[in-house]
Design an enzyme around this catalytic site. Sequence first.
Site, short mmCIF file in Angstrom:
data_model
loop_
_atom_site.label_atom_id
_atom_site.label_comp_id
_atom_site.label_asym_id
_atom_site.label_seq_id
_atom_site.Cartn_x
_atom_site.Cartn_y
_atom_site.Cartn_z
CD GLU A 57 -2.95 -0.66 -0.27
OE1 GLU A 57 -3.01 0.50 -0.69
OE2 GLU A 57 -3.49 -1.61 -0.86
CE1 TYR A 140 -6.67 3.44 -0.64
CE2 TYR A 140 -4.33 3.37 -0.09
CZ TYR A 140 -5.41 2.87 -0.77
OH TYR A 140 -5.26 1.77 -1.57
CG ASP A 158 -7.45 3.39 -5.21
OD1 ASP A 158 -8.67 3.37 -5.52
OD2 ASP A 158 -6.58 2.78 -5.85
#
Length: 312
Positions: A57, A140, A158
């Site tokens: 990520e 996020y 995203d």
Amino acid sequence: MTAPTLPPHSGTTAPDAPGTPLAETLHSLVINWFDDNARDLPWRRPDAGAWGVMVSEFMLQQTPVSRVLPVYEQWLKRWPRPADLAKEAPGEAVRAWGRLGYPRRALRLHGAAVAITERHGGDVPTEHAQLLALPGIGEYTAAAVASFAYGQRHAVLDTNVRRVLARAVTGVQYPPNATTAAERRLARTLLPEDAPTAARWAAASMELGALVCTAKNEACHRCPIAEHCAWRLAGKPEHDGPPRRGQTYAGTDRQVRGKLLAVLRKAHAPVPQAVLDRVWHEPVQRARALDGLVADGLVEPLPGGMYRLPLT
Ligand code: SF4
């Protein structure tokens, strides 16, 4: 919760709750498509673990999958657990980051590994709030790790998901430049009720944006939700919001920073200023770029005009 303003959907019910027909239709179409089309990526395999998901990520936030893959593999081989990375100097994380760009992410990932080791016994925490409390982890990333690693129910917004929701549900070509409260509300509204389905929806809608509903070429002819897509049904009206941010690189301070860091990554001893001066012809921009790297903690200045990647 106030339901977002939604365009008409050719007679179907607006997805103002997870149990409404359109929301459920979108879930099942996109998830079924994902079952057949998901890429086999290393961070999606069961053996990746939460640390593998977290590393991916960080790397994927502003870098395409193809560039991330080799660096990810090397990173996990060298540092299979957060404690392995935490033992190293932060400069080693910057070195291993290679040319992925936006290298402050390497420092943040190192900082997160140290905090995981100190506060959580070396295991990536499971709770969203604990993840969010780690240094360098924003909303996020906390949602993505909780969802993809632990199968929890979170809206994971995203750029790919934002584009799919903007087109399919809101009926516009592009989402706003920065994530808005309305987008978060819409994403929460559309989230399936049960956690495993919500986690699958998060991954599936992201993949749809990455492979089918891309920024430049939406492939509606092979999109599983084409029949329900508000933007397509409206005749694809052109974007009329603020100009979209470009991604220029050549000639920018980012490019100069990249060149300076490339020299320091290759060196295993301090580098004199004169060697760094060779990477860029324009002295004011070069000095600004180097000052920026020092201010960001990516480069450590030493006495006598020498520089190296940070040891602490
Ligand atoms: S129909 Fe086209 S624009 Fe709409 S979500 Fe699918 S690919 Fe994107």
